[in-house]
Motif scaffolding. Structure first.
Motif, PDB file in Angstrom:
ATOM      1  N   GLN A  43       0.802  -1.186  -0.105  1.00 28.13           N
ATOM      2  CA  GLN A  43      -0.031  -0.150   0.094  1.00 28.13           C
ATOM      3  C   GLN A  43       0.994   1.168   0.112  1.00 28.13           C
ATOM      4  O   GLN A  43       2.041   1.328   0.163  1.00 28.13           O
ATOM      5  CB  GLN A  43      -0.994   0.022   1.283  1.00 28.13           C
ATOM      6  CG  GLN A  43      -1.930  -1.024   1.204  1.00 28.13           C
ATOM      7  CD  GLN A  43      -2.981  -0.927   2.459  1.00 28.13           C
ATOM      8  OE1 GLN A  43      -2.520  -0.571   3.291  1.00 28.13           O
ATOM      9  NE2 GLN A  43      -4.291  -1.353   2.157  1.00 28.13           N
TER      10      GLN A  43
ATOM     11  N   SER B  21      -0.695   0.337  -4.264  1.00 27.86           N
ATOM     12  CA  SER B  21      -1.945   0.580  -4.374  1.00 27.86           C
ATOM     13  C   SER B  21      -2.226   1.908  -3.357  1.00 27.86           C
ATOM     14  O   SER B  21      -1.636   1.802  -2.268  1.00 27.86           O
ATOM     15  CB  SER B  21      -2.989  -0.662  -3.737  1.00 27.86           C
ATOM     16  OG  SER B  21      -2.665  -1.249  -2.629  1.00 27.86           O
ATOM     17  N   SER B  22      -3.206   2.581  -3.926  1.00 21.56           N
ATOM     18  CA  SER B  22      -3.698   3.595  -2.817  1.00 21.56           C
ATOM     19  C   SER B  22      -4.675   3.392  -1.983  1.00 21.56           C
ATOM     20  O   SER B  22      -5.117   2.405  -1.917  1.00 21.56           O
ATOM     21  CB  SER B  22      -4.144   4.875  -3.835  1.00 21.56           C
ATOM     22  OG  SER B  22      -5.475   4.316  -4.625  1.00 21.56           O
TER      23      SER B  22
END
Length: 127
Positions: free
Chosen positions: A13, A126-127
């Motif tokens: 993340q 990933s956001s």
């Protein structure tokens, strides 16, 4: 024959960290020039970091990763590393380990131009 094998890619993340490793054979890491570049399919290669002469003078970095990524090497293990901190979605790419020929090293080529490269390892943020 030079062989470069990357490992350590994965999915993290935003804000996370990963360390990429590159096992090197057939190449003297203590005296050559090595680096990392990344490439998103359909886009040009982007040099990320490079290191010379066993890492005695530190590394050079792309502005986009400066302060977040650190390149290093273990000349006993013949391994190159890329420590990646504070990862961002725009860091998502396939990362390649590279090693330069003598001409590459003396001419000051960029890591994405080096003669030898591995098969790449995917990094997804990933956001």
């Amino acid at each position: 024959q030079v062989h470069l094998v990357e490992s350590g890619g994965g999915s993290v993340q935003t804000g996370g960290s990963l360390t990429l490793s590159c096992a090197v054979s057939g190449y003297t890491t203590s005296t050559g020039c090595m680096g990392w570049f990344r490439q998103v399919p359909g886009k040009e290669r982007e040099g990320v970091a490079q290191i010379y002469n066993g890492g005695s003078s530190g590394g050079n970095y792309a502005d986009s990763v400066k302060g977040r990524f650190t390149i290093s090497q273990d000349n006993v293990k013949n391994t190159l590393y890329l420590q990646m901190n504070s990862l961002k979605p725009e860091d998502t790419s396939v990362y390649y380990c590279t090693a330069g020929s003598l001409d590459d090293c003396y001419s000051g080529s960029r890591p994405e131009e080096y003669t030898y490269s591995g098969q790449g390892t995917q990094v997804t943020v990933s956001s």
